[in-house]
Design a protein around this motif. Structure first.
Motif, PDB file in Angstrom:
ATOM      1  N   PRO A   1      23.824  82.047  33.951  1.00 58.03           N
ATOM      2  CA  PRO A   1      22.701  82.084  34.645  1.00 58.03           C
ATOM      3  C   PRO A   1      22.961  83.717  35.130  1.00 58.03           C
TER       4      PRO A   1
ATOM      5  N   TYR B   1      24.741  74.653  29.934  1.00 53.55           N
ATOM      6  CA  TYR B   1      24.573  75.711  30.976  1.00 53.55           C
ATOM      7  C   TYR B   1      23.952  76.874  30.233  1.00 53.55           C
TER       8      TYR B   1
ATOM      9  N   PHE C   1      19.939  75.760  29.977  1.00 52.67           N
ATOM     10  CA  PHE C   1      19.347  75.523  31.404  1.00 52.67           C
ATOM     11  C   PHE C   1      19.293  76.765  31.785  1.00 52.67           C
ATOM     12  N   ALA C   2      20.040  77.614  31.745  1.00 52.82           N
ATOM     13  CA  ALA C   2      19.942  79.157  31.939  1.00 52.82           C
ATOM     14  C   ALA C   2      18.826  80.035  31.217  1.00 52.82           C
TER      15      ALA C   2
ATOM     16  N   SER D   1      15.472  78.373  32.669  1.00 47.03           N
ATOM     17  CA  SER D   1      15.202  78.866  33.850  1.00 47.03           C
ATOM     18  C   SER D   1      14.742  80.513  33.783  1.00 47.03           C
TER      19      SER D   1
ATOM     20  N   ALA E   1      14.153  81.728  39.207  1.00 45.22           N
ATOM     21  CA  ALA E   1      15.322  81.398  38.389  1.00 45.22           C
ATOM     22  C   ALA E   1      16.505  80.795  38.900  1.00 45.22           C
TER      23      ALA E   1
ATOM     24  N   TYR F   1      17.636  77.009  38.018  1.00 45.16           N
ATOM     25  CA  TYR F   1      18.781  76.597  37.556  1.00 45.16           C
ATOM     26  C   TYR F   1      19.480  75.596  38.384  1.00 45.16           C
TER      27      TYR F   1
ATOM     28  N   MET G   1      20.491  71.694  37.447  1.00 45.13           N
ATOM     29  CA  MET G   1      21.949  71.184  37.444  1.00 45.13           C
ATOM     30  C   MET G   1      21.837  70.017  38.369  1.00 45.13           C
TER      31      MET G   1
END
Length: 481
Positions: A299, A419, A422-423, A426, A451, A455, A459
């Motif tokens: 992220p 991760y 999803f980053a 976002s 963002a 994120y 999570m």
């Protein structure tokens, strides 16, 4: 992971992240001031010389600092031998580079590099006097003390750099900032370190560490060469301005990358070394560190790429806009870089510095060949090739991790890919929301807020264990405060 080791690791990650975040903010503020005053050519002048300073610094260390960190029950004789070795080699390297400075200037075709290089090279000479003290602070996990030293050094050196830039001293201001930082840092880590050298010089203890440190030395030479080869090749094939734009983009990437890497590396090496004899336990700890690094790295680095256009415009003005695509491409590699470093720390914790060495040498040769092959197609092609090779290299590291601790490829992907996904998700949604907003201030604020919220939301709904543990730890720290 025992409670004592778990708590030690968590505290190290917390204070490492907090202190490195503050350091990067200070670097950012001073960097903005200086970049607004100076131009790309000024940064390029210093950037072309960094490869020589970096490699000289590695040679004076010769891998003994890592050897001390990994050596159990290191004695005063060990520390003293490494200190005097580093000091003597540092002096020798400076004298060599002092006299070949005209050859360096001739290579680039810029006579002004002769006096500049002779001044800039003082940095690694000064740094040689603090090698052992820095290793001791790392070995004893004295994270707060290292943070204080770095923050004060950044404040003092940044002030010097700004004052010199305001007085029209161009690239000399950047060079003076580097020297002032190193001098202040060495003085402070001497102050915080519980160990001091003695005049009784005995280099015999180096023999027991040499087989390990030599491999680390060769490895680190290639690491630094890999990190600085871009600037050197750009200076040879292009001009100082191109080097400056690359240096500016790389500087922003390094800020984000350093925040992540320093937070993790400050604890990973000593912790992994402590449990190196317990395969199952080290696997469990390593996978947790891998997940945490991915949880933070993707992220931050993808987010930096998202706000890069606005960030450059707002902070250092439109004269640095050519560095935006460079920064964005470098952020892709920067997201994976801390993961590669974590793998290398695990290999070194097993005393297999030879594997670390040959991996790094092979990677360096491959990178150099690709850069030479692609330089005719421009800087962007070079960066894409560079980033691709480095990202793919994580699969090479995984093969060795499977041999030592049993880390399967499927487990590594399970620890990393959620991760990354999803980053990216976002970032993609945030970009689509603000794509039609013309005001750069509104754009960067909305991008950032969206963002972060997205994120954290992803999570939460995915029930990320790492997310819950991080929130729990921060909450406990706040209650204690």
């Amino acid at each position: 992971m025992s409670e004592s080791l778990k708590e030690k690791t968590a505290k190290g990650l917390f204070w490492g992240g907090l202190s490195n975040g503050l350091q990067q903010i200070l670097n950012l503020l001073f960097g903005i001031f200086i970049a607004r005053i100076l131009n790309a050519g000024d940064y390029g002048m210093v950037g072309m010389l960094m490869i020589f300073s970096a490699i000289a610094g590695i040679i004076q260390d010769s891998g003994f600092s890592i050897a001390l960190i990994n050596k159990r029950n290191a004695t005063h004789k060990d520390y003293n031998a490494v200190f005097w070795f580093c000091a003597l080699v540092g002096i020798s390297m400076y004298l060599i580079l002092f006299f070949i400075a005209p050859l360096i200037a001739r290579f680039y075709g810029i006579p002004q590099l002769v006096p500049l290089s002779r001044f800039l090279f003082l940095g690694f000479l000064i740094g040689s006097l603090g090698t052992v003290h820095g290793a001791i602070l790392t070995k004893k996990m004295m994270i707060k003390q290292k943070a204080k030293a770095n923050i004060i050094a950044i404040l003092f050196s940044g002030t010097v750099g700004v004052i010199m830039a305001l007085n029209g001293m161009s690239y000399w201001g950047i060079a003076a900032q580097n020297i002032t930082y190193m001098l202040t840092l060495v003085i402070l880590i001497w102050h915080y370190s519980p160990w001091k050298p003695t005049l009784k010089i005995n280099l015999n203890p180096l023999k027991g560490m040499f087989s390990f440190s030599f491999k680390v030395l060769i490895t680190n030479i290639f690491v630094q060469a890999n990190a600085n080869i871009f600037s050197a090749l750009l200076g040879k094939f292009y001009n100082p301005s191109q080097v400056g734009f690359y240096t500016q983009g790389n500087k922003w990437m390094v800020m984000g990358n350093t925040f992540i890497a320093s937070m993790v590396n400050g604890v990973s090496q000593p912790v992994l070394a402590e449990v190196s004899a317990e395969k199952d336990r080290q696997l469990k700890i390593f996978r947790k560190m891998l997940r945490f690094t991915a949880f933070v790295s993707f992220p931050i680095m993808f987010g930096l790429a998202l706000i890069a256009p606005e960030l450059i415009l707002i902070t250092v003005t439109d004269k640095w806009l050519p560095s935006v695509p460079i920064l964005q491409l470098l952020c892709i590699w920067g997201a994976v870089s801390p993961l590669n470093t974590l793998f290398s720390n695990m290999i070194v914790s097993h005393g297999r510095s030879n594997i670390f060495m040959w991996n790094t040498i092979t990677l360096g040769i491959l990178q150099f060949g690709i850069l030479l092959l692609l330089h005719r197609f421009g800087i962007y092609a070079m960066i894409i090739g560079f980033a691709t090779v480095n990202i793919c290299w994580i699969f090479i590291w995984q093969r060795f991790a499977r041999r030592f601790i049993g880390l399967r490829l499927i487990d590594m992907l399970k620890d990393i890919l959620p991760y990354a996904f999803f980053a990216l998700l976002s970032i993609g949604i945030s970009y689509s929301i603000v794509i039609k907003i013309d005001n750069i201030y509104a754009s960067v604020i909305i991008k950032f807020i969206c963002a972060v919220i997205l994120y954290l939301f992803f999570m939460w709904i995915s029930r990320s264990v790492m997310f819950r543990e991080s929130i729990s730890f921060i909450y406990k720290k706040r209650r204690k405060i």
